[in-house]
Design a protein around this motif. Structure first.
Motif, PDB file in Angstrom:
ATOM      1  N   UNK A   1       0.828  -1.207   0.000  1.00 22.94           N
ATOM      2  CA  UNK A   1       0.000   0.000   0.000  1.00 22.94           C
ATOM      3  C   UNK A   1       0.861   1.256   0.000  1.00 22.94           C
ATOM      4  N   UNK A   2       1.924   1.265   0.786  1.00 28.73           N
ATOM      5  CA  UNK A   2       2.775   2.448   0.851  1.00 28.73           C
ATOM      6  C   UNK A   2       3.701   2.589  -0.357  1.00 28.73           C
ATOM      7  N   UNK A   3       3.760   1.547  -1.174  1.00 28.47           N
ATOM      8  CA  UNK A   3       4.574   1.618  -2.394  1.00 28.47           C
ATOM      9  C   UNK A   3       3.719   1.883  -3.631  1.00 28.47           C
ATOM     10  N   UNK A   4       2.416   2.163  -3.449  1.00 26.71           N
ATOM     11  CA  UNK A   4       1.501   2.226  -4.572  1.00 26.71           C
ATOM     12  C   UNK A   4       1.569   3.530  -5.363  1.00 26.71           C
ATOM     13  N   UNK A   5       2.103   4.615  -4.791  1.00 27.26           N
ATOM     14  CA  UNK A   5       2.099   5.886  -5.517  1.00 27.26           C
ATOM     15  C   UNK A   5       2.891   5.810  -6.825  1.00 27.26           C
ATOM     16  N   UNK A   6       4.146   5.351  -6.820  1.00 30.87           N
ATOM     17  CA  UNK A   6       4.823   5.211  -8.118  1.00 30.87           C
ATOM     18  C   UNK A   6       4.172   4.176  -9.015  1.00 30.87           C
ATOM     19  N   UNK A   7       3.584   3.140  -8.415  1.00 33.63           N
ATOM     20  CA  UNK A   7       2.902   2.122  -9.221  1.00 33.63           C
ATOM     21  C   UNK A   7       1.672   2.717  -9.903  1.00 33.63           C
ATOM     22  N   UNK A   8       0.888   3.514  -9.173  1.00 32.98           N
ATOM     23  CA  UNK A   8      -0.276   4.170  -9.762  1.00 32.98           C
ATOM     24  C   UNK A   8       0.130   5.133 -10.878  1.00 32.98           C
ATOM     25  N   UNK A   9       1.249   5.820 -10.682  1.00 32.71           N
ATOM     26  CA  UNK A   9       1.739   6.734 -11.728  1.00 32.71           C
ATOM     27  C   UNK A   9       1.996   5.984 -13.028  1.00 32.71           C
ATOM     28  N   UNK A  10       2.676   4.853 -12.928  1.00 35.48           N
ATOM     29  CA  UNK A  10       2.975   4.067 -14.118  1.00 35.48           C
ATOM     30  C   UNK A  10       1.697   3.481 -14.717  1.00 35.48           C
ATOM     31  N   UNK A  11       0.756   3.056 -13.866  1.00 34.89           N
ATOM     32  CA  UNK A  11      -0.512   2.525 -14.371  1.00 34.89           C
ATOM     33  C   UNK A  11      -1.267   3.576 -15.179  1.00 34.89           C
ATOM     34  N   UNK A  12      -1.291   4.815 -14.682  1.00 36.41           N
ATOM     35  CA  UNK A  12      -1.953   5.881 -15.422  1.00 36.41           C
ATOM     36  C   UNK A  12      -1.302   6.143 -16.766  1.00 36.41           C
ATOM     37  N   UNK A  13       0.024   6.169 -16.786  1.00 33.96           N
ATOM     38  CA  UNK A  13       0.733   6.384 -18.043  1.00 33.96           C
ATOM     39  C   UNK A  13       0.523   5.223 -18.999  1.00 33.96           C
ATOM     40  N   UNK A  14       0.487   3.999 -18.451  1.00 31.50           N
ATOM     41  CA  UNK A  14       0.307   2.832 -19.310  1.00 31.50           C
ATOM     42  C   UNK A  14      -1.073   2.803 -19.938  1.00 31.50           C
ATOM     43  N   UNK A  15      -2.110   3.158 -19.180  1.00 30.04           N
ATOM     44  CA  UNK A  15      -3.449   3.155 -19.764  1.00 30.04           C
ATOM     45  C   UNK A  15      -3.544   4.183 -20.888  1.00 30.04           C
ATOM     46  N   UNK A  16      -2.940   5.349 -20.665  1.00 28.11           N
ATOM     47  CA  UNK A  16      -2.939   6.362 -21.717  1.00 28.11           C
ATOM     48  C   UNK A  16      -2.203   5.859 -22.955  1.00 28.11           C
ATOM     49  N   UNK A  17      -1.078   5.167 -22.740  1.00 24.43           N
ATOM     50  CA  UNK A  17      -0.335   4.606 -23.875  1.00 24.43           C
ATOM     51  C   UNK A  17      -1.147   3.526 -24.579  1.00 24.43           C
ATOM     52  N   UNK A  18      -1.778   2.646 -23.792  1.00 28.08           N
ATOM     53  CA  UNK A  18      -2.534   1.547 -24.385  1.00 28.08           C
ATOM     54  C   UNK A  18      -3.726   2.056 -25.189  1.00 28.08           C
ATOM     55  N   UNK A  19      -4.298   3.177 -24.772  1.00 28.40           N
ATOM     56  CA  UNK A  19      -5.448   3.729 -25.482  1.00 28.40           C
ATOM     57  C   UNK A  19      -5.032   4.503 -26.725  1.00 28.40           C
ATOM     58  N   UNK A  20      -3.924   5.229 -26.622  1.00 24.03           N
ATOM     59  CA  UNK A  20      -3.540   6.134 -27.712  1.00 24.03           C
ATOM     60  C   UNK A  20      -2.380   5.623 -28.557  1.00 24.03           C
ATOM     61  N   UNK A  21      -1.633   4.656 -28.060  1.00 30.72           N
ATOM     62  CA  UNK A  21      -0.406   4.262 -28.754  1.00 30.72           C
ATOM     63  C   UNK A  21      -0.441   2.874 -29.342  1.00 30.72           C
ATOM     64  N   UNK A  22      -1.595   2.425 -29.819  1.00 30.75           N
ATOM     65  CA  UNK A  22      -1.729   1.054 -30.310  1.00 30.75           C
ATOM     66  C   UNK A  22      -1.738   0.974 -31.832  1.00 30.75           C
ATOM     67  N   UNK A  23      -1.177   1.960 -32.502  1.00 33.36           N
ATOM     68  CA  UNK A  23      -1.243   1.986 -33.966  1.00 33.36           C
ATOM     69  C   UNK A  23      -0.586   0.746 -34.565  1.00 33.36           C
TER      70      UNK A  23
END
Length: 314
Positions: free
Chosen positions: A233-255
């Motif tokens: 739980x206390x290590x989740x902040x950097x993990x959440x950051x990467x999850x947010x970036x990954x979802x944006x990549x998966x939605x927009x970067x799948x050409x």
């Protein structure tokens, strides 16, 4: 907490306004006449005049931006010249493929990465850690389209378990649609899982060195509880950051993946619009993707406050 939410929402709205200005400006800085660029050099003056009227090119710059931004707020993204269809209808049709694909890939990535990161962090310096991080390094280094080709050969050509490409449409049934998205989702998820696993391990190792973790262990708390209830739980902040970036990549970067599997998604729509010089579609889709990235980042910022109560007072 309310002040924190309002601050993040205001930042997101301001970022969205700036992004809309940048996206709109791209069309304005294209060398030459945008109508001429879209119709080609052999277009007649009547056709050029009609397209200029449709795009509002005969109005002042500020008025064109305000009309365009107002249309976006109303859900009016303009009319596609190539498809002779409203851009919003094209986006809705393609998003029905790209959005489920991104969600499935993100769920797969998270389901793989967090256990692997926990496993590696709990066995720091041991053989299990070396094997897990070696596999993660391989996943980071190898392009996702290579994974895609291997998956097509093994599961579609050799084993014939899933289709090699194409999308039958959701009207063919839920399982038929999910089955068509499985291989692309795996190809997208594996490299992202490798990145997320390494971030999870690094964040956990930093947390595991804290005093409260040593106190919990000294009190006799089981190792599994220390890892899952306190460290993760206390290590989740950097993990959440990467999850947010990954979802944006998966939605927009799948050409690339959508072209490999011949999926009619947003990435393929942008690619086709660029090759066909349909600038109205490019402008609308890019703006929608930018908005989705900003919205995801705002949601991630709000999740920070749920994970770390200290942020609620800022």
């Amino acid at each position: 907490m309310i002040a924190y939410i309002l601050k993040r929402l205001s930042i997101g709205i301001a970022t969205l306004i700036v992004a809309s200005i940048v996206v709109f400006s791209v069309l304005e800085i294209v060398p030459g006449d945008p109508a001429q660029l879209m119709l080609g050099m052999n277009a007649t003056e009547d056709a050029l005049a009609a397209l200029r009227e449709q795009m509002g090119l005969n109005q002042p710059l500020v008025m064109r931006y305000l009309d365009w931004a107002g249309g976006l707020l109303r859900g009016d993204f303009g009319q596609s010249f190539t498809y002779s269809s409203p851009v919003i209808d094209l986006i809705a049709e393609r998003a029905a493929v790209s959005l489920p694909l991104a969600v499935i890939a993100l769920v797969m990535s998270t389901a793989i990465a967090i256990p692997v990161g926990l496993f590696a962090a709990s066995r720091r310096g041991k053989a299990g850690d070396a094997v897990a991080m070696g596999a993660a390094q391989f996943g980071v280094a190898v392009p996702n389209f290579w994974f895609a080709l291997i998956l097509i050969y093994v599961f579609a050509v050799w084993l014939r378990l899933v289709p090699a490409g194409g999308f039958p449409g959701w009207e063919a049934g839920l399982w038929a649609g999910v089955k068509a998205l499985l291989l692309p989702a795996i190809a997208l998820a594996l490299p992202q899982a490798a990145i997320l696993a390494r971030v999870t391990r690094s964040a956990l190792l930093e947390v595991l060195g804290e005093d409260y973790i040593r106190t919990a262990r000294a009190k006799g708390m089981p190792r599994r509880s220390v890892l899952w209830r306190h460290a993760l739980r206390n290590a989740m902040i950097p993990v959440l950051t990467i999850l947010g970036l990954q979802f944006a990549f998966l939605l927009a970067g799948t050409i690339i993946i959508e072209n490999v599997f011949y999926l009619p998604g947003l990435g393929r729509l942008v690619f086709q619009a660029i090759t066909q010089r349909d600038l109205i579609v490019v402008e609308g889709v890019v703006m929608l993707l930018v908005a989705s990235v900003i919205i995801v980042n705002v949601i991630v910022d709000l999740c920070y406050a749920l994970v770390d109560p200290r942020l609620r007072t800022r």
